[in-house]
Design an enzyme around this catalytic site. Sequence first.
Site, mmCIF file in Angstrom:
data_model
loop_
_atom_site.group_PDB
_atom_site.id
_atom_site.type_symbol
_atom_site.label_atom_id
_atom_site.label_comp_id
_atom_site.label_asym_id
_atom_site.label_seq_id
_atom_site.Cartn_x
_atom_site.Cartn_y
_atom_site.Cartn_z
ATOM 1 N N TRP A 1 0.833 -1.214 0.000
ATOM 2 C CA TRP A 1 0.000 0.000 0.000
ATOM 3 C C TRP A 1 0.860 1.253 0.000
ATOM 4 C CZ3 TRP A 1 -0.375 4.186 3.287
ATOM 5 C CH2 TRP A 1 -1.494 5.020 3.122
ATOM 6 N N ASP B 1 -6.186 -3.065 -0.900
ATOM 7 C CA ASP B 1 -6.478 -3.249 0.521
ATOM 8 C C ASP B 1 -6.695 -1.909 1.227
ATOM 9 O OD1 ASP B 1 -3.884 -2.385 0.338
ATOM 10 O OD2 ASP B 1 -3.046 -3.907 1.665
ATOM 11 N N ASP B 2 -6.901 -0.836 0.446
ATOM 12 C CA ASP B 2 -7.155 0.483 1.021
ATOM 13 C C ASP B 2 -8.593 0.548 1.536
ATOM 14 O OD1 ASP B 2 -6.140 3.563 0.938
ATOM 15 O OD2 ASP B 2 -8.277 3.441 0.467
ATOM 16 N N PHE B 3 -8.769 0.924 2.807
ATOM 17 C CA PHE B 3 -10.113 0.920 3.400
ATOM 18 C C PHE B 3 -11.067 1.835 2.638
ATOM 19 C CE2 PHE B 3 -13.290 2.918 6.132
ATOM 20 C CZ PHE B 3 -14.008 1.795 6.549
#
Length: 205
Positions: A140, A159-161
Amino acid sequence: MSATLNYTNASNFLMNLDSDWESLIQTVGPCTFTPQPKREPYEALIRAVAYQQLHPKAGDAIIARFLNLYKNTFPSPQQLIATAFDDLRATGFSGRKIETLKGIAEGAISGLVPSRQIANTMSDEALIEHLVTLKGIGQWTVEMMLIFTLERMDILPADDFGILDGYRRLKKLDTAPKRKDMAEIGKAWSPYRTVASWYLWRVPK
């Protein structure tokens, strides 16, 4: 091709994916993505570490206090290495992140963290594989550098919220997809996954 034209092409491409994307882009409007291409990878990685697992406003505050240590100029790797642990801790960096910062600075001196000129010659995959060898640097963090400093147009931080939750809201899902599923879904947005990411960060709540 100018950046503005490239963003227009990307927006048009995404709008044609389905009605959800069309509605999102009409609601948000034209892409106004503003990278910082003058930054060196060393600086970009340091800044990305500040935002790891934090709300953007918290990251902004840490960076402001960090820069204040150096009279609001970005420190050289040598300056950062020479900075006392307690001074860095007072800016809001955790002990683990301080260790990461020092490792990035050492990598910039040794050549492990490439210059902007060298990074421009390396592929996305090569840069990720190269830089995740630094302690505390995951995919990330490198992807943030690829997007905001190197202006790579086809990056999806899967996988970035914010992206996962944006997609959940875009598609009215009960739960957000997992990283592996998001990466697979995002293949349909290539070669404009960076612009898709920008829009997903802005899905109305």
